[in-house]
Design an enzyme around this catalytic site. Structure first.
Site, PDB file in Angstrom:
ATOM      1  N   LYS A   1      -6.707   4.013   8.092  1.00 27.01           N
ATOM      2  CA  LYS A   1      -5.667   4.913   7.576  1.00 27.01           C
ATOM      3  C   LYS A   1      -6.142   6.364   7.563  1.00 27.01           C
ATOM      4  CE  LYS A   1      -3.519   1.355   4.664  1.00 27.01           C
ATOM      5  NZ  LYS A   1      -3.290   0.884   3.287  1.00 27.01           N
TER       6      LYS A   1
ATOM      7  N   SER B   1       0.801  -1.224   0.000  1.00 26.71           N
ATOM      8  CA  SER B   1       0.000   0.000   0.000  1.00 26.71           C
ATOM      9  C   SER B   1       0.834   1.276   0.000  1.00 26.71           C
ATOM     10  CB  SER B   1      -0.945   0.006   1.200  1.00 26.71           C
ATOM     11  OG  SER B   1      -0.215  -0.042   2.403  1.00 26.71           O
TER      12      SER B   1
END
Length: 774
Positions: A714, A671
């Site tokens: 996140k 990611s």
């Protein structure tokens, strides 16, 4: 000398001995007829293998006895009975098969007439041993005592050997001993061995007889005790216990016929057993289990959706998806009684409330709650139970939980299903396949119970921290509901509504004695805890309550007020440091987003350039996947150099070093792909990266941005760190629905599909002070 030969099976003829024999084989009958036509002499030789009906010459011993036929009696069946008297030993020189009979050339062996002192001593020893043998043996005929009066040593040895109950091989050894001294020695050895065996047999027989006498005595005394109890009007303990078991069986309504018959058979078995026997204890325990199981007992489940919703809302804050799923199940169940209970799997990090949520579901559905911890279970018998043949056998945990619940439709919580292990004792997860399959578990078979139990009414809920540790066949049988980590706002609400009031009550305090404000709770969450759940937060609140209780008991204060200024006196200095966003734009520094076991976090990705040969260095304990993402981004930059405004030949003259701080912590995953690519482009082009942005997404060699996981965690971490603008993959746009509305309003979120969409918004114009290469 040539004589007709007659093979013997399992019997021997000795010289001077008169022996009756039955003859039935054709060759033997022909040999008998031939002897009767002559001087009635026959050669008797023993077979080595008594199972052979037609022995060959090699199947016969080489020493036999010449005997005279004294009497012959024809039998109606075609055979003959004969009486023969042994005359002399002989050696067999050759055996001839004449078709209808066997004959042999023999050499007669003469007996030794001299009797020496040593031979006479051996005779006395043999007679003494034979006398002891006769006394101890129950099989000896009365005429065997004739041997005591024989003076001929040869005849004495033969007579004793004839009357001994020994193997044919041993008797043949005595027959082949031509020397009378050797023969008496062999007979004495055989007698000594037989006497030892008789002594052992006698001891064993005595032990068995004493045991039988004790058993018979106990039986007789028990029968007397029963008679006395009946005379006194007292009930026998065993009879009373059996009657109690029969009453319990009669009280069980609507019991299936196979189960009823099985229990009745076991009760009848117990009634016939001695109450002190070990088997009776096993049967009694087994009956207790069968009679305690709720074969037909059900608890009344609540069907009021409003009541169930109130219970779920009162016990837990948030968790909207889980609550909706339970209410949907209750709604369908109120319309259809044939609905199978769902198999839910609650997946989430520690401390997010999976176990307490299962308790609330049990309350909302009106079911009994049973919790089974599967962490560390590595034995299949823990699930299915042990066979009753094993000592200390018990049912498995499923049946134990059913008995504990007392109903056939409880709520089962199988906790930590991802922590099961496998070894030589079996795979417990494989045993759970039947338990967690609504199409099979209506006939669940436990090895101990040995009767099918219907688990289709049981509502199973499993919990796990991670999905990849659950075997795929087991995971396929469950409906997975992911419980993500809580946001700081959710933690604040949970602390205000549930954790703080519970800790105050548990520590014996009241609201009038202690007070903590909302800003103080926020600081405790932000600076003293670092977790996805609220378990550590509750411990910290418990610490505050303990210290406050001490101050009140010691009389220092009558009311404690926890403020921002005195919080460190109760919890010490802040122990958790969160990454904060960069204050100023910098070259080669990009804020990335990550998910850890305690929730989301941000991380700075730093890239620097230096003269070299085009090498790419990666540090910060990066995993293989993360390193591959960095190389993929580097390859994209090399292939699109002109489009990105990077000078030619950088890949031959400039080295790149990528570092992710907090190098002691391992990091992995794809990611950070676009973040590392953006940082490298910034370092190579000299353009600064905005400090108020963060990004996440996997990059391909063509610059495409692929979706990643943990978007909610996140974004919350970025918001906590002061980030105002975030880049996420376009295909992760649906994950934004899980974000609280107030946080979405405070952020600018860009859903991108290619790196070209990121660079114009993330990079500022090149600074005149910063060169593109260094």
């Amino acid at each position: 000398m040539q004589l007709p030969l007659l093979p013997l099976r399992g019997v021997l003829v000795f010289p001077s001995m008169v022996v009756p024999l039955e003859i039935g084989r054709k060759k033997s009958l022909h040999a008998l007829e031939q002897a009767m036509l002559g001087d009635r002499s026959l050669l008797f030789v023993a077979q080595k293998d008594t199972r052979q009906d037609a022995p060959e010459p090699d199947d016969l011993y080489q020493v036999g006895v010449i005997a005279e036929v004294k009497q012959v009696l024809k039998m109606p069946t075609g055979g003959s009975k004969v009486v023969v008297e042994g005359r002399a030993r002989c050696r067999v020189l050759a055996i001839h098969d004449q078709g209808d009979m066997l004959s042999a050339e023999v050499e007669e062996v003469a007996e030794q007439p001299d009797v020496t002192d040593e031979v006479e001593a051996l005779m006395h020893a043999a007679v003494d041993l034979f006398e002891v043998y006769i006394k101890n043996s129950r099989k000896m005929p009365g005429e065997a005592s004739v041997a005591m009066n024989i003076d001929d040593p040869s005849r004495l040895a033969d007579t004793i050997a004839t009357n001994l109950d020994i193997r044919t091989q041993d008797k043949q050894d005595v027959l082949e001993a031509f020397d009378v001294h050797d023969r008496l020695t062999r007979v004495s050895d055989i007698l000594s061995r037989q006497i030892e065996l008789l002594e052992i047999e006698k001891r064993i027989s005595g032990r068995v007889r004493r045991q039988m006498e004790r058993t018979q005595k106990e039986y007789y005394l028990r029968e007397q005790l029963k008679a006395i109890q009946r005379e006194l009007g007292e009930a026998d303990e065993t009879e009373g216990e059996v009657a109690e078991l029969r009453d319990r069986l009669a009280a069980m309504e609507d019991l299936a016929e196979p189960i009823h018959d099985k229990i009745e058979r076991e009760i009848n078995r117990l009634a016939k057993m001695s109450p002190m026997s070990a088997e009776a204890v096993v049967v009694r325990t087994y009956l207790d289990w069968l009679l305690d199981l709720p074969w037909t007992i059900r608890s009344d489940a609540h069907m009021s959706l409003a009541e169930a919703e109130d219970i779920l809302e009162a016990d837990h804050f948030g968790l909207k998806r889980v609550k909706e799923r339970i209410l949907e199940y209750l709604a369908v169940q109120s319309l259809s009684s044939n609905l199978k209970s769902p198999i839910l799997c609650l997946v989430g990090p520690p401390g997010v409330g999976k176990t307490s949520l299962a308790r609330s579901i049990a309350r909302a559905t009106g079911r009994r709650f049973v919790r089974i911890s599967l962490g560390g279970v590595r034995d299949e018998a823990e699930i299915r139970g042990h066979r009753r043949t094993y000592i200390g056998a018990m049912p498995g945990r499923i049946i134990q939980g059913i008995r504990q619940a007392g109903t056939k439709n409880p709520l089962f919580l199988l906790d930590e299903v991802d922590k099961m292990a496998t070894d030589f004792r079996g795979d417990p997860s494989a045993a759970l396949l039947e338990v967690l399959d609504p199409e099979q578990n209506h006939h669940f078979s436990d090895h101990y119970v040995e009767l099918p139990f219907d688990l289709s009414d049981v509502m199973f809920i499993t919990t796990a921290n991670v999905l990849h540790l659950i075997p795929r066949p087991l995971l396929d049988r469950m409906e997975t509901i992911t419980i993500p980590g809580y946001t700081e706002e959710e933690k604040l609400n949970i602390a205000e509504r549930y954790l703080w009031p519970r800790q105050v009550e548990q520590h014996g305090l009241t609201d009038s004695q202690i007070h903590i404000g909302r800003p103080v709770l926020t600081r405790v969450i932000a600076q003293y805890t670092r977790e996805a759940g609220v378990r550590h937060l509750e411990r910290e609140l418990g610490t505050i309550c303990r210290k406050a209780a001490r101050e009140i008991v010691e009389g220092k204060k009558s009311r404690v007020r926890v403020t921002m200024q005195n919080l460190s006196r109760y919890l010490g200095h802040p122990r958790v440091r969160h990454w904060a966003a960069e204050q100023n734009p910098e070259v080669g520094v990009v804020t990335g987003l990550a998910v850890t076991e305690v929730g989301g976090d941000i991380m700075a990705i730093e890239v620097t350039t230096m003269p070299g040969k085009g090498q790419l260095t990666l540090t910060g304990q990066l995993g293989d996947v993360m390193q591959e993402s960095a190389r993929a981004g580097y390859s994209y930059i090399r292939s699109h150099r002109e489009h990105l405004g990077i000078s030619e030949g950088f890949d031959e003259s400039t080295d790149l070093h990528i570092h992710v701080p907090e190098g002691a912590i391992p990091k992995d995953g794809p990611s950070a792909g676009i973040a590392m690519a953006t940082a490298m482009i910034s370092a190579l082009s000299g353009q600064r990266v905005r400090a108020d942005i963060a990004m996440t997404g996997e990059i391909t060699l063509r610059g495409r941005v692929l979706p990643v996981g943990g978007i909610k965690e996140k974004i919350l971490a970025a918001h906590r760190a002061g980030i105002t603008e975030i880049f996420i993959p376009e295909k992760n746009q649906q994950d934004l629905e899980e974000l609280p509305a107030n946080i979405r309003r405070q952020l600018t979120i860009h859903a991108v599909s290619h790196l070209d969409e990121v660079l114009p918004l993330a990079l500022e114009s090149a600074s005149s002070e910063t060169p593109s290469e260094s």
